[in-house]
Design an enzyme around this catalytic site. Structure first.
Site, short mmCIF file in Angstrom:
data_model
loop_
_atom_site.label_atom_id
_atom_site.label_comp_id
_atom_site.label_asym_id
_atom_site.label_seq_id
_atom_site.Cartn_x
_atom_site.Cartn_y
_atom_site.Cartn_z
N TRP A 102 -9.00 -1.44 -0.21
CA TRP A 102 -8.79 -0.15 -0.90
C TRP A 102 -9.91 0.11 -1.91
O TRP A 102 -10.37 1.24 -2.05
CB TRP A 102 -7.41 -0.10 -1.55
N ASP A 169 -6.56 2.29 -9.67
CA ASP A 169 -5.67 2.54 -8.53
C ASP A 169 -4.52 1.54 -8.66
O ASP A 169 -4.69 0.35 -8.44
CB ASP A 169 -6.46 2.32 -7.23
N LYS A 193 4.39 2.87 -2.22
CA LYS A 193 4.40 1.43 -2.38
C LYS A 193 5.50 1.00 -3.35
O LYS A 193 6.15 0.00 -3.12
CB LYS A 193 3.04 0.92 -2.88
C1 LIG Z 1 -1.78 1.88 0.29
C2 LIG Z 1 -2.82 1.89 -0.72
C3 LIG Z 1 -3.74 2.93 -0.82
C4 LIG Z 1 -3.77 4.09 0.15
O1 LIG Z 1 -2.70 4.93 -0.10
P1 LIG Z 1 -2.47 6.26 0.74
O2 LIG Z 1 -1.41 6.93 -0.07
O3 LIG Z 1 -2.03 5.85 2.10
O4 LIG Z 1 -3.73 7.02 0.77
C5 LIG Z 1 -4.67 2.90 -1.82
N1 LIG Z 1 -4.71 1.88 -2.70
C6 LIG Z 1 -3.84 0.85 -2.64
C7 LIG Z 1 -3.93 -0.25 -3.66
C8 LIG Z 1 -2.87 0.82 -1.66
O5 LIG Z 1 -2.00 -0.20 -1.59
#
Ligand SMILES: *Cc1c(COP(=O)(O)O)cnc(C)c1O
Length: 354
Positions: A102, A169, A193
């Protein structure tokens, strides 16, 4: 009986949230209309948005500190692009820490817009650790990192000093542990998540940092515009927003982040303890960098794979398969995963040994 859901994302949600959400599909607020067939500008939906935004700031301890909460489309993946659009000056530079797939994707998007310095990377060891031997250059407009690496099962326990803005993030560990959230200027997270269903992305941003890049920003990518329009510049993903709001409410009633952090620590300790003490299993991530949310592990004897998989299936365990880039297993223990599910998994691991 409901399965023990260790899915890495979309994730398990509290049963009471799913029940309320399903009721709202048929009859929302006893108005004899469905939540998903009424105007997003109607009072009941505006109330949901306001409530969700307020809960976010309250749970993170960011009320009255100049932060705004937005619920946007496009997933965390679109934030990879929105971040540089809104924070990277035309002639400026940004610093990124590369701790997994990511992070790498965030770097790829940011590079479209300017000068990106990768301060450190753990790619050399398939992202099994968090680099610490680096400094963030003073001339970086912002520093970007990924707090929890969902795929590899590593988690940042501390964050470096940075002169510029701090961007994180937090898709897979927001609302799971106590942090000084006010030390970040921009936090984003795909809901699916640890906060809600797929389809909505949470952005928490300090408003004063915006409008300083000299760029023209396309409307849908412009945080300032989304703030001015109170997160309703276009039709928000109403259902995903509502389920997220219910989950935040559930968390608040449970005692907020301090309470859930204790539970998450207990769950993680229980599983890692078994991984470390059962000779049939081995952890993937470096111990000191292990994630409380996603535990990655493998069998030490691969000929036991079928047997272990079968025992898991019989115990009603779902979503334990590791990501294809790591292999093995990954147990995701998000907020809504009951302690009992971890007990069931640990018992299966013990039974395999027997
Ligand atoms: C799943 C994930 C993403 C991507 O998320 P989307 O909503 O599918 O774009 C980005 N960063 C992390 C840490 C993730 O676990």
């Amino acid at each position: 009986m409901k399965k023990h859901n260790f899915s890495a994302g979309p994730c398990i949600l509290p049963q009471e949230v799913l029940k309320k959400a399903s009721e709202a599909i048929l009859n929302f607020n006893n108005d004899n209309l469905s939540l998903i067939e009424i105007s997003h500008r109607s009072k009941p939906v505006v109330d949901v948005m306001n409530k969700a935004q307020q809960l976010v700031l309250e749970l993170l301890g960011l009320e009255n500190k100049g932060y705004k909460a937005l619920f946007l489309h496009g997933g965390a993946s679109l934030e990879f692009l929105m971040t540089p659009y809104n924070l990277l000056p035309i002639d400026g530079k940004a610093a990124y820490l590369d701790t997994g797939t990511w992070s790498a994707k965030a770097i790829k998007e940011a590079k479209l817009l300017g000068n990106i310095e990768i301060v450190a990377s753990s790619k050399d060891k398939n992202y099994s650790y968090i680099p610490t031997d680096y400094t963030v250059p003073d001339d970086a407009a912002y520093f970007h990192c990924t707090s929890n690496n969902t795929i590899y099962g590593t988690q940042m326990k501390s964050f470096p000093n940075a002169k510029g803005y701090r961007v994180c993030d937090m898709s897979s560990d927001i609302f799971s542990r106590q942090l000084d959230f006010s030390s970040f200027d921009l936090i984003y997270a795909g809901a699916q998540k640890n906060m809600g269903p797929a389809g909505v992305t949470l952005v928490v941003i300090k408003e004063e940092i915006l409008g300083k890049t000299g760029r023209s920003i396309p409307s849908m990518l412009d945080y300032k515009l989304h703030i001015d329009k109170e997160s309703m510049f276009n039709t928000p993903p109403v259902f995903a927003l509502y389920v997220s709001m219910l989950t935040l409410e559930w968390l608040k009633n449970l005692g907020g982040i301090p309470a859930i952090e204790k539970i998450n620590q207990t769950k993680a300790a229980m599983l890692y303890d078994e991984i470390d003490n059962n000779p049939l299993f081995e952890g993937v991530a470096v111990k000191s960098d292990r994630s409380m949310m996603n535990a990655t592990f493998t069998l030490t004897d691969l000929t036991l794979t079928d047997k272990f998989d079968k025992l898991c299936e019989q115990a009603g365990i779902n979503g334990l398969k590791g990501h294809r880039s790591v292999g093995g297993y990954r147990a995701s223990m998000y907020n809504a995963l009951p302690l009992e599910s971890v007990e069931v998994l640990v018992n299966v691991m013990k039974n395999l040994k027997k």
